[in-house]
Scaffold this motif. Sequence first.
Motif, PDB file in Angstrom:
ATOM      1  N   LEU A 146       2.611  26.746  -7.353  1.00  0.00           N
ATOM      2  CA  LEU A 146       3.462  26.208  -8.811  1.00  0.00           C
ATOM      3  C   LEU A 146       4.530  25.462  -8.282  1.00  0.00           C
ATOM      4  CD1 LEU A 146       3.149  30.047 -10.349  1.00  0.00           C
ATOM      5  CD2 LEU A 146       2.054  27.760 -10.397  1.00  0.00           C
ATOM      6  N   LYS A 147       5.313  25.866  -6.492  1.00  0.00           N
ATOM      7  CA  LYS A 147       6.408  25.093  -6.337  1.00  0.00           C
ATOM      8  C   LYS A 147       6.210  23.456  -6.775  1.00  0.00           C
ATOM      9  CE  LYS A 147       9.087  28.758  -3.747  1.00  0.00           C
ATOM     10  NZ  LYS A 147      10.196  28.982  -3.163  1.00  0.00           N
ATOM     11  N   LYS A 148       5.219  22.949  -6.386  1.00  0.00           N
ATOM     12  CA  LYS A 148       4.676  21.921  -6.044  1.00  0.00           C
ATOM     13  C   LYS A 148       3.858  21.122  -8.018  1.00  0.00           C
ATOM     14  CE  LYS A 148       2.405  22.864  -1.737  1.00  0.00           C
ATOM     15  NZ  LYS A 148       0.860  22.900  -1.115  1.00  0.00           N
ATOM     16  N   VAL A 149       3.562  22.080  -8.337  1.00  0.00           N
ATOM     17  CA  VAL A 149       3.430  21.454  -9.961  1.00  0.00           C
ATOM     18  C   VAL A 149       4.401  21.385 -10.990  1.00  0.00           C
ATOM     19  CG1 VAL A 149       2.110  21.991 -12.550  1.00  0.00           C
ATOM     20  CG2 VAL A 149       1.616  22.462  -9.710  1.00  0.00           C
ATOM     21  N   VAL A 150       4.464  19.856 -11.756  1.00  0.00           N
ATOM     22  CA  VAL A 150       5.679  20.186 -12.314  1.00  0.00           C
ATOM     23  C   VAL A 150       5.430  20.865 -13.869  1.00  0.00           C
ATOM     24  CG1 VAL A 150       6.941  18.199 -14.069  1.00  0.00           C
ATOM     25  CG2 VAL A 150       6.540  17.938 -11.309  1.00  0.00           C
ATOM     26  N   TYR A 151       6.285  21.047 -14.260  1.00  0.00           N
ATOM     27  CA  TYR A 151       5.676  21.858 -15.895  1.00  0.00           C
ATOM     28  C   TYR A 151       6.682  20.689 -17.445  1.00  0.00           C
ATOM     29  CZ  TYR A 151       7.016  24.580 -19.850  1.00  0.00           C
ATOM     30  OH  TYR A 151       7.092  25.073 -21.476  1.00  0.00           O
ATOM     31  N   GLN A 152       7.686  20.173 -16.938  1.00  0.00           N
ATOM     32  CA  GLN A 152       8.342  19.360 -17.685  1.00  0.00           C
ATOM     33  C   GLN A 152       9.389  18.959 -16.847  1.00  0.00           C
ATOM     34  OE1 GLN A 152      10.710  18.906 -19.026  1.00  0.00           O
ATOM     35  NE2 GLN A 152       9.731  16.870 -20.559  1.00  0.00           N
ATOM     36  N   LEU A 154      12.349  20.370 -17.015  1.00  0.00           N
ATOM     37  CA  LEU A 154      12.694  21.751 -16.833  1.00  0.00           C
ATOM     38  C   LEU A 154      11.978  22.038 -15.239  1.00  0.00           C
ATOM     39  CD1 LEU A 154      11.219  22.907 -20.590  1.00  0.00           C
ATOM     40  CD2 LEU A 154      13.381  22.706 -19.449  1.00  0.00           C
ATOM     41  N   GLY A 155      12.036  21.240 -14.829  1.00  0.00           N
ATOM     42  CA  GLY A 155      11.202  21.513 -13.561  1.00  0.00           C
ATOM     43  C   GLY A 155       9.567  21.839 -13.074  1.00  0.00           C
ATOM     44  N   THR A 156       9.643  22.532 -12.427  1.00  0.00           N
ATOM     45  CA  THR A 156       8.206  23.539 -11.798  1.00  0.00           C
ATOM     46  C   THR A 156       7.391  24.253 -12.526  1.00  0.00           C
ATOM     47  OG1 THR A 156       9.051  24.547  -9.869  1.00  0.00           O
ATOM     48  CG2 THR A 156       8.134  22.048  -9.535  1.00  0.00           C
ATOM     49  N   SER A 157       6.427  24.650 -12.417  1.00  0.00           N
ATOM     50  CA  SER A 157       5.754  25.942 -12.913  1.00  0.00           C
ATOM     51  C   SER A 157       6.332  26.895 -12.573  1.00  0.00           C
ATOM     52  CB  SER A 157       4.243  25.951 -12.934  1.00  0.00           C
ATOM     53  OG  SER A 157       3.552  24.814 -13.710  1.00  0.00           O
ATOM     54  N   TYR A 158       7.106  27.114 -11.732  1.00  0.00           N
ATOM     55  CA  TYR A 158       7.484  27.931 -10.382  1.00  0.00           C
ATOM     56  C   TYR A 158       9.020  28.604 -10.812  1.00  0.00           C
ATOM     57  CZ  TYR A 158       9.238  30.612  -6.450  1.00  0.00           C
ATOM     58  OH  TYR A 158       9.497  32.036  -5.991  1.00  0.00           O
ATOM     59  N   GLU A 159       9.851  27.001 -11.168  1.00  0.00           N
ATOM     60  CA  GLU A 159      11.024  27.582 -11.736  1.00  0.00           C
ATOM     61  C   GLU A 159      11.002  27.989 -13.025  1.00  0.00           C
ATOM     62  OE1 GLU A 159      14.051  24.138 -10.764  1.00  0.00           O
ATOM     63  OE2 GLU A 159      12.189  23.166 -11.285  1.00  0.00           O
ATOM     64  N   LYS A 160      10.014  27.538 -14.008  1.00  0.00           N
ATOM     65  CA  LYS A 160       9.445  28.346 -15.245  1.00  0.00           C
ATOM     66  C   LYS A 160       9.186  29.932 -15.257  1.00  0.00           C
ATOM     67  CE  LYS A 160       6.537  28.354 -19.289  1.00  0.00           C
ATOM     68  NZ  LYS A 160       7.996  28.904 -20.019  1.00  0.00           N
ATOM     69  N   MET A 161       8.400  29.852 -13.832  1.00  0.00           N
ATOM     70  CA  MET A 161       8.120  31.594 -13.837  1.00  0.00           C
ATOM     71  C   MET A 161       9.393  32.462 -13.355  1.00  0.00           C
ATOM     72  SD  MET A 161       7.577  34.317 -11.019  1.00  0.00           S
ATOM     73  CE  MET A 161       6.986  32.606  -9.773  1.00  0.00           C
ATOM     74  N   GLU A 162      10.207  31.810 -12.916  1.00  0.00           N
ATOM     75  CA  GLU A 162      11.287  32.329 -12.378  1.00  0.00           C
ATOM     76  C   GLU A 162      11.704  32.846 -12.855  1.00  0.00           C
ATOM     77  OE1 GLU A 162      12.210  33.169  -8.471  1.00  0.00           O
ATOM     78  OE2 GLU A 162      10.919  34.057  -9.739  1.00  0.00           O
ATOM     79  N   ARG A 163      11.932  32.183 -14.228  1.00  0.00           N
ATOM     80  CA  ARG A 163      13.145  32.051 -15.715  1.00  0.00           C
ATOM     81  C   ARG A 163      12.504  33.413 -17.038  1.00  0.00           C
ATOM     82  NH1 ARG A 163      13.019  26.389 -15.670  1.00  0.00           N
ATOM     83  NH2 ARG A 163      11.609  26.402 -17.325  1.00  0.00           N
ATOM     84  N   PHE A 164      10.909  32.988 -16.376  1.00  0.00           N
ATOM     85  CA  PHE A 164      10.718  34.140 -17.900  1.00  0.00           C
ATOM     86  C   PHE A 164      10.061  35.340 -16.847  1.00  0.00           C
ATOM     87  CE2 PHE A 164       6.988  31.904 -17.177  1.00  0.00           C
ATOM     88  CZ  PHE A 164       5.899  33.437 -16.137  1.00  0.00           C
ATOM     89  N   ARG A 165      10.476  35.449 -16.053  1.00  0.00           N
ATOM     90  CA  ARG A 165      10.496  36.712 -14.990  1.00  0.00           C
ATOM     91  C   ARG A 165      11.934  37.541 -15.082  1.00  0.00           C
ATOM     92  NH1 ARG A 165       9.977  37.443  -8.156  1.00  0.00           N
ATOM     93  NH2 ARG A 165       9.305  39.133  -8.618  1.00  0.00           N
TER      94      ARG A 165
END
Length: 689
Positions: A346-352, A355-366
């Motif tokens: 997920l670190k390779k996938v840009v969420y926005q 707002l960063g990657t999908s991994y960063e989004k996961m870490e935030r809502f986690r």
Amino acid sequence: MSYYFLEILSEEIPADFVNVGIDYLGTAFENLFKENRITFEKIVSDGTPRRLFVWVSGLVDHQPDQEEEIVGPPASAAFDPEGNLTNVALNFAKAKQLDLATLKKINTPKGEYLAGKRFIKGRSTKEIISENIVKLIQNIPFKKTMRWGDKSFRFGRPVKSFISLYDGELLPFGIDGIEASDITAGHRFMWKDSIKIDSPEDYFHKLKNAFVVPEKGARREMIVSDILSIAHQYEVDVDIDESLLDTVTNLVEYPFAVLGSFSEEFLQLPEEVLITSMKNHQKYFYTKNRKNGKISNYFIGISNTKPVNDNIRKGYERVLRARLKDAAFFFENDKNVPLESRVEELKKVVYQEKLGTSYEKMERFREVSRYLTEVLNLSVEERKLIDRTAYLCKADLMTEMVYEFPELQGVMGREYGRIQGEPQEVYIGIYEHYLPKFSGDKIPATITGAVVSIADKIDTICGCFSIGLIPTGNNDPYALRRNTIGIIQIIRQKSFRIDIDKLVSKSLDVLKSKVNFDLEMVKDQVMEFIKQRYKQVLISEGIASDAIDASIDLFNDLIKIEKLASTLSDAKGKDSFNSIAQSYKRINNILKKANHTRTDYNSEILTEETERKLLGKINGIKNDFMIYLNKEEYGDGLNALLQLEPYINEFFDKVMVMVEDRNVRENRLSMLCSLKQLFDKIGNLSMIN
């Protein structure tokens, strides 16, 4: 009475364009005739993927004549001393085409003026249609249009011809070289000859003989009837999905239901994979085994051509088999790769971008989900399960199956988590954290799914607001409205006691490490956005708008807001409540005008018996009132306050607040301010209408 009939024949337009065209044309003709004072009995607007038509019956042939009075210059300028018309009056009459015999003085609020009448001859209905028909056709609001050949005319798909009949006679018009006529075409594959149309009735009769059912409702009934007949014959049940039924109805001009099947080996795939392949991708109706309720290996497709051999069925089966083979291949590959190992991808996938990657989004809502477990006082075991769910819930985005079938995100995470031995609460939570997906959808059943869903959604909302992606009009690419209502539904149905203000603050604090923004401004924007969505939800359930306004800023707990708003809404019909609300507004106005905010008063200075009685009653109900509020028994709390109504009314009848004696005046103001603060605990009653 006359009629007008229009048909637009084109290449096949997309299924969702058909409804747009039907709805627009019916409304456009209705508005045209109403705006021009032309009466009619009925408008029928309908169509198929190749044709849109409008039939207006009971039309009058002309507008009614109209008489209009027009006021002109002052009478002093329009008449000379002898009462004759001046040049000013004559020039005015000529410019406005007034009948000289109707010119006269009239009295107006501004004095005497010249007025006259003009008569407007009603125009013919034919003329009005002719002037507007091209514009109406060109303005059909398809979301995408195209040009073809060397034409400048834009439409959903290339237009072949127009029919334009007024009482059986051609009413001519043309668009970019395409001239209206009385000729149309039948079914593209089953009818080759052109068809001359003499009347609307003739249109329906001849088209049905040419394998075209022009009315959407009739095609829909044929499809349902054929599906049910096949289901009965083969002893299966069919889920006639309304959305799919609407789509296939708009894909055919003459429907033929075709039964197909696929190998039973594919029944080993998750049901959602089978349903998605049949329903979403191929537009087939799936069937279920009547004995066990599970998906069967039969499906029903709707053909636009009459089957004369097995080629249509075989074609349907061949296309579905290829898709299911791909799905089976992906499924076998995916399930052997642990979800945990996919999280790093997920670190390779840009969420926005911002707002960063999908991994960063996961870490935030986690992190937000961890905060929620503390707020909800969950057990250590529940906290571990929620943390695991938050960590894994986006991993299936990196699977081959979800890459090919994006609508299966969450579903495949659940299936792979189950196969790979994750706890039930985790793999179900992975699926449920996407819920609710749409209005009326179910909410998460598990605590893991509910908590992670709220955390994911609030991160999406706060993240978008922090970078300025705020919904405007219909523009809401990140579905922030849907996500907000999803949070509201979960909190209410789960009875979660969550401080929304603190939840938003937590999410924004986590975002601060990634995005630079004005924390207070964004927080205010998000809170207002959530409150407005919540207000809309409560209004839709019958709670009065002003009762919600009176309650919504009092708490940050949605459950409390709902209880209080419902209480105030129910109380609005009571005379005593309305009286108290008016008294509250009066107190509020007095205090504002005096700029008085102190609540400390000396009961010894209260010399009037009426004010002492009011103070005594306040002290008498205050303790019970606060107990009711602490128990969230707002109905009982309000009833306690309503006991003050006669005492407050008597106070205002007999006591002058703004007396000259400053000490007495200030003391009475302080007592009223103290009373207002008591009322403020049950809502801002100044908002009650």
